[in-house]
Design a protein around this motif. Structure first.
Motif, PDB file in Angstrom:
ATOM      1  N   GLN A 189       0.801  -1.219   0.000  1.00  0.00           N
ATOM      2  CA  GLN A 189       0.000   0.000   0.000  1.00  0.00           C
ATOM      3  C   GLN A 189       0.835   1.270   0.000  1.00  0.00           C
ATOM      4  O   GLN A 189       0.311   2.349  -0.263  1.00  0.00           O
ATOM      5  CB  GLN A 189      -0.951   0.018   1.206  1.00  0.00           C
ATOM      6  N   THR A 190       2.108   1.155   0.309  1.00  0.00           N
ATOM      7  CA  THR A 190       2.955   2.342   0.262  1.00  0.00           C
ATOM      8  C   THR A 190       3.302   2.713  -1.177  1.00  0.00           C
ATOM      9  O   THR A 190       3.846   3.792  -1.430  1.00  0.00           O
ATOM     10  CB  THR A 190       4.259   2.120   1.061  1.00  0.00           C
ATOM     11  N   GLU A 191       3.005   1.830  -2.115  1.00  0.00           N
ATOM     12  CA  GLU A 191       3.277   2.091  -3.519  1.00  0.00           C
ATOM     13  C   GLU A 191       1.995   2.347  -4.303  1.00  0.00           C
ATOM     14  O   GLU A 191       1.994   3.090  -5.286  1.00  0.00           O
ATOM     15  CB  GLU A 191       4.011   0.883  -4.147  1.00  0.00           C
ATOM     16  N   GLN A 192       0.882   1.700  -3.871  1.00  0.00           N
ATOM     17  CA  GLN A 192      -0.360   1.812  -4.632  1.00  0.00           C
ATOM     18  C   GLN A 192      -1.512   1.291  -3.781  1.00  0.00           C
ATOM     19  O   GLN A 192      -1.326   0.385  -2.979  1.00  0.00           O
ATOM     20  CB  GLN A 192      -0.239   0.977  -5.916  1.00  0.00           C
ATOM     21  N   GLY A 193      -2.689   1.856  -3.972  1.00  0.00           N
ATOM     22  CA  GLY A 193      -3.855   1.347  -3.254  1.00  0.00           C
ATOM     23  C   GLY A 193      -4.628   2.428  -2.538  1.00  0.00           C
ATOM     24  O   GLY A 193      -4.281   3.619  -2.598  1.00  0.00           O
ATOM     25  N   PRO A 194      -5.689   2.053  -1.816  1.00  0.00           N
ATOM     26  CA  PRO A 194      -6.544   3.034  -1.143  1.00  0.00           C
ATOM     27  C   PRO A 194      -5.797   3.858  -0.103  1.00  0.00           C
ATOM     28  O   PRO A 194      -6.081   5.050   0.079  1.00  0.00           O
ATOM     29  CB  PRO A 194      -7.642   2.173  -0.508  1.00  0.00           C
ATOM     30  N   CYS A 195      -4.859   3.227   0.596  1.00  0.00           N
ATOM     31  CA  CYS A 195      -4.123   3.932   1.647  1.00  0.00           C
ATOM     32  C   CYS A 195      -3.302   5.082   1.058  1.00  0.00           C
ATOM     33  O   CYS A 195      -3.298   6.192   1.573  1.00  0.00           O
ATOM     34  CB  CYS A 195      -3.224   2.938   2.376  1.00  0.00           C
ATOM     35  N   LEU A 196      -2.608   4.797  -0.043  1.00  0.00           N
ATOM     36  CA  LEU A 196      -1.784   5.828  -0.666  1.00  0.00           C
ATOM     37  C   LEU A 196      -2.651   6.935  -1.249  1.00  0.00           C
ATOM     38  O   LEU A 196      -2.331   8.126  -1.117  1.00  0.00           O
ATOM     39  CB  LEU A 196      -0.905   5.209  -1.754  1.00  0.00           C
TER      40      LEU A 196
END
Length: 258
Positions: free
Chosen positions: A85-92
């Motif tokens: 998630q640090t690269e892609q996704g809802p969190c980012l």
């Protein structure tokens, strides 16, 4: 009458859980405040109170990047999901916009998150909701809620989750108010460094004890709490070989508390 009494009892118990959670998250003005353990508590309370299957936090590294800081479990699959998630996704997307970002079925998010979606589904998670950890215009991270079923996170749970994230954010940013922002940033960077040391210590314990990474983490944390030590300090000693790993497994305990 008996059913009403049981319902009242359950409601009272949940109210007490909520009160305890908010009190714990607000109690940051102590000399030995441990941000890493604090964020772990945030994710665990989120799972307990919000009816989700897992939760995790990513934090700003104060250099334009984002890194995983805590999860409700230390199982390798969940750790990998939050690392992704640090690269892609809802969190980012959440930390970039400062607003909540959700998906009711990650299996259908090929165009939106071509790498994160399949990774999360492969780990057993089908829906997600990321909530910003922000105070005014400053976003320091995000709290992500995950479910194993393709169902949306309940709106009341999202509201409560945001409240938990808000209280945690205020606690972190105000914990060293007199030191001002530059030292708060330094503390957040130190937290992320401690997380790396915890990973190293988990590896040592997993190898020595022949256990998985989650049990290794619980053993590490239980030892720290039972000896009134900082989690990061115990992890550093284990990773450096200053504290014998066998001593942690030999410490008296009924079982490490999840």
């Amino acid at each position: 009458m008996r059913r009403e009494g049981k319902a009242d009892s359950m409601s009272t118990a949940r109210d007490q859980q909520l009160a305890d959670a908010f009190v714990s998250l607000a109690d940051t003005l102590v000399a030995d405040f441990d941000v890493l353990d604090f964020l772990g508590m945030l994710t665990e309370r989120a799972v307990e109170l919000l009816g989700v299957d897992a939760a995790g936090v990513i934090l700003s590294d104060q250099r334009g990047g984002w890194r995983p800081a805590a999860g409700s479990s230390e199982h390798a699959t969940l750790v990998e999901v939050f690392a992704a998630q640090t690269e892609q996704g809802p969190c980012l997307d959440c930390v970039r916009t400062g607003t909540s970002v959700s998906s009711t079925d990650l299996a259908e998010e090929h165009d939106r998150w071509p790498e994160f979606g399949p990774a999360a589904v492969s780990a057993g998670f089908r829906s997600a909701c990321a909530l910003p950890m922000r105070l005014r215009d400053e976003v320091i991270g995000a709290l992500t809620l995950l479910n194993t079923a393709p169902v949306p996170v309940d709106e009341s749970a999202i509201a409560l989750g945001q409240a938990l994230a808000d209280v945690a954010t205020i606690g972190i940013l105000q914990q060293r108010t007199i030191r001002q922002h530059d030292l708060v940033s330094e503390q957040l960077q130190a937290t992320l460094h401690h997380r790396t040391v915890v990973e190293q210590a988990k590896g040592v314990l997993a190898e020595v004890g022949g256990v998985d990474m989650h049990v290794a983490f619980l053993t590490l944390r239980h030892y720290a709490r039972s000896h009134r030590l900082r989690l990061s300090d115990v992890a550093h000693e284990v990773a450096a070989g200053a504290l014998n790993a066998d001593a942690l497994f030999a410490a008296p305990t009924d079982s490490p508390r999840p």
